[in-house]
Design a protein around this motif. Sequence first.
Motif, PDB file in Angstrom:
ATOM      1  N   ARG A 125       0.746  -1.205   0.022  1.00 45.92           N
ATOM      2  CA  ARG A 125      -0.205   0.015   0.066  1.00 45.92           C
ATOM      3  C   ARG A 125       0.929   1.246  -0.134  1.00 45.92           C
ATOM      4  NH1 ARG A 125      -3.719  -1.314   5.053  1.00 45.92           N
ATOM      5  NH2 ARG A 125      -1.774  -2.237   5.821  1.00 45.92           N
ATOM      6  N   SER A 126       1.886   1.343   0.809  1.00 48.06           N
ATOM      7  CA  SER A 126       2.938   2.622   0.931  1.00 48.06           C
ATOM      8  C   SER A 126       3.516   2.852  -0.536  1.00 48.06           C
ATOM      9  CB  SER A 126       3.771   2.312   1.934  1.00 48.06           C
ATOM     10  OG  SER A 126       4.768   1.165   1.700  1.00 48.06           O
ATOM     11  N   ILE A 127       3.519   1.532  -1.286  1.00 48.44           N
ATOM     12  CA  ILE A 127       4.438   1.881  -2.753  1.00 48.44           C
ATOM     13  C   ILE A 127       3.497   3.054  -3.566  1.00 48.44           C
ATOM     14  CG2 ILE A 127       4.790   1.038  -4.943  1.00 48.44           C
ATOM     15  CD1 ILE A 127       5.031  -1.716  -3.590  1.00 48.44           C
ATOM     16  N   LEU A 128       2.179   2.990  -3.226  1.00 45.52           N
ATOM     17  CA  LEU A 128       1.634   4.303  -3.988  1.00 45.52           C
ATOM     18  C   LEU A 128       1.914   5.724  -3.781  1.00 45.52           C
ATOM     19  CD1 LEU A 128      -2.016   2.818  -3.652  1.00 45.52           C
ATOM     20  CD2 LEU A 128      -0.543   2.601  -5.731  1.00 45.52           C
ATOM     21  N   VAL A 129       2.673   5.923  -2.545  1.00 47.60           N
ATOM     22  CA  VAL A 129       3.107   7.167  -2.175  1.00 47.60           C
ATOM     23  C   VAL A 129       4.137   7.708  -3.413  1.00 47.60           C
ATOM     24  CG1 VAL A 129       5.122   6.550  -0.974  1.00 47.60           C
ATOM     25  CG2 VAL A 129       4.098   8.503  -0.266  1.00 47.60           C
ATOM     26  N   VAL A 130       4.824   7.070  -4.166  1.00 45.80           N
ATOM     27  CA  VAL A 130       5.756   7.376  -5.072  1.00 45.80           C
ATOM     28  C   VAL A 130       5.045   8.070  -5.992  1.00 45.80           C
ATOM     29  CG1 VAL A 130       7.422   5.571  -4.618  1.00 45.80           C
ATOM     30  CG2 VAL A 130       5.621   5.180  -6.504  1.00 45.80           C
ATOM     31  N   PHE A 131       3.807   7.751  -6.449  1.00 48.73           N
ATOM     32  CA  PHE A 131       3.091   8.349  -7.357  1.00 48.73           C
ATOM     33  C   PHE A 131       2.614   9.809  -7.106  1.00 48.73           C
ATOM     34  CE2 PHE A 131       2.870   4.103  -8.771  1.00 48.73           C
ATOM     35  CZ  PHE A 131       3.294   4.099  -9.957  1.00 48.73           C
ATOM     36  N   ASP A 132       2.631  10.107  -5.452  1.00 50.01           N
ATOM     37  CA  ASP A 132       2.061  11.389  -4.995  1.00 50.01           C
ATOM     38  C   ASP A 132       3.415  12.200  -5.112  1.00 50.01           C
ATOM     39  OD1 ASP A 132      -0.432  10.406  -4.862  1.00 50.01           O
ATOM     40  OD2 ASP A 132       0.130   9.574  -2.545  1.00 50.01           O
ATOM     41  N   ASN A 133       4.593  11.748  -5.408  1.00 52.21           N
ATOM     42  CA  ASN A 133       5.741  12.593  -5.350  1.00 52.21           C
ATOM     43  C   ASN A 133       6.504  12.416  -6.530  1.00 52.21           C
ATOM     44  OD1 ASN A 133       6.392  13.144  -2.099  1.00 52.21           O
ATOM     45  ND2 ASN A 133       5.390  11.051  -2.297  1.00 52.21           N
ATOM     46  N   LEU A 134       5.701  12.940  -7.622  1.00 51.02           N
ATOM     47  CA  LEU A 134       6.425  12.869  -8.979  1.00 51.02           C
ATOM     48  C   LEU A 134       7.494  13.646  -9.165  1.00 51.02           C
ATOM     49  CD1 LEU A 134       2.985  12.605 -11.053  1.00 51.02           C
ATOM     50  CD2 LEU A 134       4.518  10.777 -10.489  1.00 51.02           C
ATOM     51  N   ASP A 135       7.669  14.753  -8.328  1.00 51.06           N
ATOM     52  CA  ASP A 135       8.941  15.658  -8.533  1.00 51.06           C
ATOM     53  C   ASP A 135      10.031  14.806  -8.204  1.00 51.06           C
ATOM     54  OD1 ASP A 135       7.907  15.489  -5.752  1.00 51.06           O
ATOM     55  OD2 ASP A 135       8.892  17.053  -5.100  1.00 51.06           O
ATOM     56  N   LEU A 136      10.041  13.681  -7.484  1.00 53.25           N
ATOM     57  CA  LEU A 136      11.386  12.838  -7.043  1.00 53.25           C
ATOM     58  C   LEU A 136      11.047  11.528  -7.965  1.00 53.25           C
ATOM     59  CD1 LEU A 136      11.216  13.059  -3.197  1.00 53.25           C
ATOM     60  CD2 LEU A 136      12.887  14.110  -4.901  1.00 53.25           C
ATOM     61  N   PHE A 137       9.990  11.049  -8.126  1.00 48.37           N
ATOM     62  CA  PHE A 137       9.801   9.715  -9.006  1.00 48.37           C
ATOM     63  C   PHE A 137      10.489  10.075 -10.456  1.00 48.37           C
ATOM     64  CE2 PHE A 137       7.295   6.089 -10.469  1.00 48.37           C
ATOM     65  CZ  PHE A 137       8.124   5.133 -10.074  1.00 48.37           C
ATOM     66  N   ILE A 138       9.673  11.130 -11.014  1.00 43.27           N
ATOM     67  CA  ILE A 138       9.966  11.212 -12.424  1.00 43.27           C
ATOM     68  C   ILE A 138      11.733  11.399 -12.668  1.00 43.27           C
ATOM     69  CG2 ILE A 138       9.848  12.768 -14.428  1.00 43.27           C
ATOM     70  CD1 ILE A 138       6.991  13.301 -13.561  1.00 43.27           C
ATOM     71  N   PRO A 139      12.501  12.115 -11.990  1.00 49.95           N
ATOM     72  CA  PRO A 139      13.773  12.306 -12.154  1.00 49.95           C
ATOM     73  C   PRO A 139      14.496  10.853 -11.816  1.00 49.95           C
ATOM     74  CG  PRO A 139      13.229  14.160 -10.843  1.00 49.95           C
ATOM     75  CD  PRO A 139      11.970  13.363 -10.885  1.00 49.95           C
ATOM     76  N   ALA A 140      14.007  10.189 -10.905  1.00 49.52           N
ATOM     77  CA  ALA A 140      14.465   8.753 -10.600  1.00 49.52           C
ATOM     78  C   ALA A 140      14.236   7.748 -11.695  1.00 49.52           C
ATOM     79  CB  ALA A 140      13.791   8.151  -9.373  1.00 49.52           C
ATOM     80  N   LEU A 141      13.031   7.959 -12.588  1.00 43.95           N
ATOM     81  CA  LEU A 141      12.837   7.178 -13.620  1.00 43.95           C
ATOM     82  C   LEU A 141      13.773   7.649 -14.721  1.00 43.95           C
ATOM     83  CD1 LEU A 141       8.911   6.950 -13.737  1.00 43.95           C
ATOM     84  CD2 LEU A 141      10.580   5.416 -12.954  1.00 43.95           C
ATOM     85  N   VAL A 142      14.086   9.003 -14.874  1.00 38.53           N
ATOM     86  CA  VAL A 142      15.061   9.379 -15.790  1.00 38.53           C
ATOM     87  C   VAL A 142      16.442   8.535 -15.606  1.00 38.53           C
ATOM     88  CG1 VAL A 142      16.175  11.322 -16.831  1.00 38.53           C
ATOM     89  CG2 VAL A 142      13.984  11.628 -16.385  1.00 38.53           C
ATOM     90  N   CYS A 143      16.840   8.647 -14.128  1.00 39.48           N
ATOM     91  CA  CYS A 143      18.089   7.894 -13.934  1.00 39.48           C
ATOM     92  C   CYS A 143      18.043   6.263 -14.516  1.00 39.48           C
ATOM     93  CB  CYS A 143      18.400   8.155 -12.539  1.00 39.48           C
ATOM     94  SG  CYS A 143      18.783   9.577 -12.065  1.00 39.48           S
ATOM     95  N   LEU A 144      17.021   5.760 -14.075  1.00 36.17           N
ATOM     96  CA  LEU A 144      16.970   4.315 -14.404  1.00 36.17           C
ATOM     97  C   LEU A 144      16.976   4.213 -16.001  1.00 36.17           C
ATOM     98  CD1 LEU A 144      14.287   3.145 -11.923  1.00 36.17           C
ATOM     99  CD2 LEU A 144      16.668   3.356 -11.802  1.00 36.17           C
ATOM    100  N   PHE A 145      16.381   4.907 -16.670  1.00 36.19           N
ATOM    101  CA  PHE A 145      16.233   4.769 -18.268  1.00 36.19           C
ATOM    102  C   PHE A 145      17.534   5.204 -18.812  1.00 36.19           C
ATOM    103  CE2 PHE A 145      15.572   6.448 -22.459  1.00 36.19           C
ATOM    104  CZ  PHE A 145      14.698   5.348 -23.057  1.00 36.19           C
ATOM    105  N   LEU A 146      18.296   6.203 -18.355  1.00 35.75           N
ATOM    106  CA  LEU A 146      19.696   6.425 -18.394  1.00 35.75           C
ATOM    107  C   LEU A 146      20.616   5.459 -18.510  1.00 35.75           C
ATOM    108  CD1 LEU A 146      20.223  10.382 -17.579  1.00 35.75           C
ATOM    109  CD2 LEU A 146      19.817   9.349 -20.020  1.00 35.75           C
ATOM    110  N   GLY A 147      20.358   4.512 -17.360  1.00 36.72           N
ATOM    111  CA  GLY A 147      21.356   3.468 -17.037  1.00 36.72           C
ATOM    112  C   GLY A 147      20.942   2.442 -17.912  1.00 36.72           C
TER     113      GLY A 147
END
Length: 332
Positions: free
Chosen positions: A36-58
């Motif tokens: 249930r607490s995993i959903l919190v990442v979608f409430d913090n897109l200002d952090l989650f989107i940059p993290a996704l960019v890092c993962l994709f760049l990897g």
Amino acid sequence: MFRSLFKKSHVLLLIKLSLAVVLVWVLLNSGQLDFRSILVVFDNLDLFIPALVCLFLGIVISGFRWWLLLRATGNNIPLGTVLNLQLIGSFFSTWLPGAAGGDAIRGVQVFRLLKNGRSTALLSIVADRVFAMIGLISIAVLVSFLLPKAISPDAEIFQYAGLIQTLAYVLIGGMVFGLLGIYLALRFSVIDYLPIKIRHYLHPFGVTILMYLRAWPTLLLCLAVSVLATGIVIIGMITIASIFPYAANPQITAIAGVFGNLFSVIPITPGGVGVGESVFSRVCAELAARAAPFATIYFSFRVGMLIVNIPGMIVSLFYSTARHRKKADTLN
């Protein structure tokens, strides 16, 4: 029909899936994982989107490393094509639980692309996997220098520091003994004393190794690229961890992420599901000297990897459609 349904590979896959379910169930019941607490990442897109960019760049940077390894063996496939294949391979490794992983998919696609140099191209995938492992261990060594200042005074650091040192020694020792073995084999023409069939199978390995030795500056560049690719993925993981209030320090998260990724590579469960989470949670709990649902962070990282591999699915569909069109044009 009955035999085809229960092939050895199917039974092995069923065992792996069952083990993954058991590990996830244990994590949930022990409080280390909270869906249930995993959903919190979608409430913090200002952090989650940059993290996704890092993962994709990897993923993209890893594709660049594979392109360098292919060029070192004389297989001059365009960088765009290699990156597409990298995205496809990463998608299959992340999304599908079957035995045919991303490396196998990359191998099949490269085999179809090339008429010559297929053996060296296929072995470049093995070399790419080795460099990925080197990148993980290198990042662990680099972070370990900062770790003593970040952990709790009650933490058990010595076992992890010792394990990191052991991995580094094994890596360096393996490289030294490997190069020494190659030199002695070439110096004394050991391959000439082997049976013809064995020589036939070993020939592509020998050719590929010689090509890589001659292109040693490229290998050094691949080493740097591996550290960069792993480092940026770990930064993405740390960014995801920062969303959760109970996350450990960035240094601890980095070390736990490296160990989680290392153990996820072991084919115990499909994609390392449950294994990476268990290892990540244990490392965080022991180094931070406190209990928290740390496995949730790694599972959120896994969700992020699923999202960033969606482009690989799109590229895969494009390749499949283009191949069918080409086949239809040939038949017509």
